[in-house]
Design an enzyme around this catalytic site. Structure first.
Site, short mmCIF file in Angstrom:
data_model
loop_
_atom_site.label_atom_id
_atom_site.label_comp_id
_atom_site.label_asym_id
_atom_site.label_seq_id
_atom_site.Cartn_x
_atom_site.Cartn_y
_atom_site.Cartn_z
N HIS A 10 -46.56 -28.84 7.81
CA HIS A 10 -46.97 -28.90 9.22
C HIS A 10 -48.38 -28.32 9.38
CE1 HIS A 10 -42.48 -28.73 9.54
NE2 HIS A 10 -42.72 -29.73 10.35
N ASP A 67 -42.29 -38.22 5.89
CA ASP A 67 -41.28 -39.02 6.59
C ASP A 67 -41.85 -40.43 6.76
OD1 ASP A 67 -39.20 -37.07 7.03
OD2 ASP A 67 -40.65 -36.07 8.32
N GLN A 98 -40.33 -42.86 9.36
CA GLN A 98 -40.67 -42.45 10.72
C GLN A 98 -42.13 -42.82 11.03
OE1 GLN A 98 -39.54 -38.63 12.85
NE2 GLN A 98 -41.53 -38.02 12.04
N LEU A 140 -42.58 -30.36 0.41
CA LEU A 140 -42.16 -29.33 1.35
C LEU A 140 -41.31 -29.95 2.45
CD1 LEU A 140 -45.23 -26.97 1.80
CD2 LEU A 140 -43.50 -27.06 -0.01
O1 PAF Z 1 -40.72 -35.33 12.29
C1 PAF Z 1 -40.26 -34.60 13.18
O2 PAF Z 1 -40.37 -33.36 13.12
C2 PAF Z 1 -39.55 -35.21 14.37
O3 PAF Z 1 -38.84 -36.36 14.00
C3 PAF Z 1 -40.48 -35.52 15.53
C4 PAF Z 1 -41.55 -36.53 15.15
C5 PAF Z 1 -41.16 -34.23 16.01
C6 PAF Z 1 -39.67 -36.09 16.71
O4 PAF Z 1 -38.68 -35.21 17.11
#
Ligand code: PAF
Length: 305
Positions: free
Chosen positions: A41, A171, A174, A205
């Protein structure tokens, strides 16, 4: 701590507009997260801070994307540590709303559907997961729109600020779905994918890694090893020989392989022809998912030759 925490949409808009005006900002970055932040992150936040005048991160554990109430309860909540990490990276504003703030009328009746792209791979073992994730991403992208705050009284003196949103390549499904949603539904935002961050031993991670025992963590390394093998073969323009990489993963007794395939990076359709006997050419994405002990892990590797 310089980073400011807000919990309502109204505060997000007014504070976002204030920051844009104060910095005479021409760009705003949004980093959506569910908290339990790690260096992956931090890389998203760092990219956003480098590329934008104002950066907003969101922390919201979205009930809509959890199939199992127990998983939702168990999801780690670490707000103080998350704020410290975002502050260290230079994020300006954190939006950490309650469930009622995001879903004031209860669960939304109308949702984003992820379609065919959301039914395969992770979607096959987590039905509804991507519909829930895309629905909240759509809401977060709207909440973060710089124009929303400017309409509420802020101003940069010029045109509309650029708007970018940051998602991890880790991800991959996603990310592909968010890109399609933004393109298909004309969201006024640029989606930026940020490369996966790995531990020194290669493990990608993830907030789930904390649930691995030391033996399971050691066993999990076979995932990144198998991906690296494919990356090396692709680079060398050799046949990928996916079967031998699958066999390597299956030889690890603590790992139960769910899927391991090479796909088109945008459509996530398998590139069957490219993975076997013929030398690899072009672009691909190797996707892997496995249960390591009780923990489901996913990883992937972009391939190019
Ligand atoms: O990847 C994530 O942490 C979640 O899927 C997100 C994009 C914040 C949506 O809740």
């Amino acid at each position: 701590m310089a980073v400011k925490l807000v919990t309502t949409v109204q505060e997000l808009h007014s504070e976002g507009a204030r920051l844009l005006a104060a910095k005479r900002g021409t760009s705003q970055g949004l980093v959506p997260t569910m908290g339990a932040l790690h260096e992956g992150h931090a890389a998203l936040a760092r990219a956003a801070v480098e590329q934008n005048d104002v950066v907003v991160a969101t922390i919201f554990v979205n009930p809509l994307q959890f199939g199992d109430a127990l998983d939702l309860d168990r999801y780690p909540r670490t707000l103080e540590a998350d704020l410290a990490l975002l502050d260290r990276e230079g994020v300006d504003l954190v939006f950490a709303p309650s469930v009622d703030e995001v879903y004031p009328g209860g669960e939304p009746l109308v949702r984003v559907t992820s379609g065919r792209l959301g039914e395969k791979w992770e979607g096959a073992s987590r039905p509804g997961h991507f519909d829930g994730a895309l629905t909240v991403v759509a809401k977060l992208l709207h909440y973060g729109l710089p124009a929303a705050g400017l309409a509420a009284g802020g101003g940069t003196g010029g045109g509309l600020p650029a708007y970018r949103a940051y998602f991890g390549q880790k991800d991959a499904q996603q990310l592909a779905l968010v890109r399609r949603m933004v393109a298909d539904l004309n969201f006024p935002v640029e989606v930026v994918g940020v490369p996966t961050v790995r531990a020194a031993d290669g493990l990608a991670l993830s907030s789930r890694n904390r649930f691995l025992s030391p033996e399971e963590r050691e066993g999990a390394l076979v995932l990144s090893r198998a991906l690296r093998l494919l990356e090396e073969r692709a680079h060398a323009r050799e046949p990928l020989d996916l079967e031998s990489a699958q066999a390597l993963v299956e030889s690890q007794p603590l790992v139960a392989l769910d899927y391991f395939d090479v796909v088109d990076p945008a459509t996530l359709e398998p590139l069957a022809e490219n993975c076997r006997e013929t030398p690899f050419r072009g672009e691909g994405l190797a996707l892997i998912a496995a249960k390591v002990g009780p923990v489901r892990l996913i990883d992937n590797m972009p391939l190019s030759s």
